[in-house]
Design an enzyme around this catalytic site. Structure first.
Site, PDB file in Angstrom:
ATOM      1  N   SER A  32       0.822  -1.215   0.000  1.00  0.00           N
ATOM      2  CA  SER A  32       0.000   0.000   0.000  1.00  0.00           C
ATOM      3  C   SER A  32       0.850   1.258   0.000  1.00  0.00           C
ATOM      4  CB  SER A  32      -0.888   0.046   1.245  1.00  0.00           C
ATOM      5  OG  SER A  32      -1.724  -1.053   1.298  1.00  0.00           O
ATOM      6  N   HIS A  63      -3.574   0.752  -5.031  1.00  0.00           N
ATOM      7  CA  HIS A  63      -2.999  -0.454  -5.617  1.00  0.00           C
ATOM      8  C   HIS A  63      -3.236  -0.391  -7.127  1.00  0.00           C
ATOM      9  CE1 HIS A  63      -2.182  -2.699  -1.867  1.00  0.00           C
ATOM     10  NE2 HIS A  63      -3.104  -1.890  -1.410  1.00  0.00           N
ATOM     11  N   TYR A  87      -9.016  -9.773   2.712  1.00  0.00           N
ATOM     12  CA  TYR A  87     -10.195  -9.014   3.186  1.00  0.00           C
ATOM     13  C   TYR A  87     -11.069  -8.513   2.044  1.00  0.00           C
ATOM     14  CZ  TYR A  87      -7.287  -4.839   2.340  1.00  0.00           C
ATOM     15  OH  TYR A  87      -6.483  -3.893   1.763  1.00  0.00           O
ATOM     16  N   SER A 214      -1.428  -8.485   5.040  1.00  0.00           N
ATOM     17  CA  SER A 214      -0.956  -9.116   3.793  1.00  0.00           C
ATOM     18  C   SER A 214       0.246 -10.006   4.116  1.00  0.00           C
ATOM     19  CB  SER A 214      -0.554  -8.032   2.783  1.00  0.00           C
ATOM     20  OG  SER A 214       0.568  -7.315   3.235  1.00  0.00           O
TER      21      SER A 214
END
Ligand code: HPA
Length: 276
Positions: A32, A63, A87, A214
């Site tokens: 990110s 992203h 998610y 992540s």
């Protein structure tokens, strides 16, 4: 009949090879707000994820959603600018598919970068942390389900989830460039909520130094395929309860963008050494 995972990987690899004959030696995943780090590449060819078979489409702001293949300080690399998160509703298998494609392309090492919250009270927003190990607290595993022995073993060893030599490379590069770099354990949770202060205290008790949403699944998939893994967290904020203000995605994005230049300087030195 639905194609096997090795078959779908080969179809994705073939699509990439149609764009470029360059044989990438290192794979990079930019987390990110870290997409700008790819600005350090030269002669990069960009493949939108939409043009790579079997890739999902990224939905999170910040992203970009493309693979870049080019040179990084003289070493051929393949970069994922944008990743898929659990998610978002993707299965773990879909989440890790792009990293598997990097591995199937033949990279010798992958560097996984992310934005993370600081759980170690010594950390500050804006710090960098090399990942020495992780806690998979997502409640799932990308290898759940039938194993394909052509890709890797049923029960992969995770003693060296993060490669010791790659970690040393990061630490040496930090020292040489005068960039402060912590080393610590990354706790991967499913999100999308940020943690409660009680959860952050739990994570500290469990031995975590940073927390994010992540990386752990991608690390597992790459290790399954026998590829060495390095991990780097950009500490964008102190985790809940360790700072006086509520967390926001905007704060995370701003802080990692502010850190992209520092990260780029570090990686200019480190990336070629992963495969030296
Ligand atoms: N928690 C989880 N994920 C994160 C955080 C956090 O505090 N910051 C950036 N990603």
């Amino acid at each position: 009949m639905t194609p096997s995972l090795p078959e779908t990987l080969q179809q994705s690899v073939a699509a990439v090879r149609e764009y470029t004959a360059l044989q990438a030696r290192v794979g990079l995943v930019l987390g990110s707000g870290l997409g700008d780090v790819a600005g350090a590449m030269t002669d990069a060819v960009a493949l939108p994820y939409a043009q790579i078979p079997h890739f999902q489409q990224p939905q999170v702001a910040g992203h970009a959603g493309q693979m870049l293949v080019g040179q990084w300080a003289g070493v051929p690399v393949a970069v994922l600018q944008g990743r898929f998160h659990f998610y978002e509703g993707h299965s773990m298998a879909d989440t890790v598919f792009p990293v598997r494609v990097l591995c199937a392309l033949g990279v010798e090492a992958v560097l996984l970068t992310n934005a993370a919250g600081g759980v170690n009270p010594q950390f500050r927003a804006g710090d960098l942390m090399a990942i020495s190990d992780h806690l998979n607290l997502t409640g799932d595993n990308p290898l759940r389900g039938p194993n394909d022995d052509a890709l890797g073993p049923r029960f992969p060893d995770m003693t060296q989830a993060y490669d010791a030599a790659c970690l040393q490379v990061l630490q040496d590069a930090a020292r040489e460039t005068g960039i402060a770099l912590h080393t610590g354990v990354y706790a991967g949770l499913s999100g999308p909520t940020y943690e409660t202060p009680a959860e952050v205290r739990m994570l500290r008790t469990l031995g975590a130094d940073a927390v994010g949403m992540s990386t752990v699944a991608e690390c597992i998939a790459a290790r399954h395929m026998g590829v060495r893994v390095a991990g780097l967290s950009c500490i964008t904020n102190m985790a809940a309860g360790l700072s006086s203000h509520p967390l926001s995605h905007q704060e995370v994005m701003d802080a990692s963008r502010d850190n992209a230049a520092k990260l780029t300087r570090l990686l200019r030195i480190a990336v070629p050494r992963f495969v030296a």
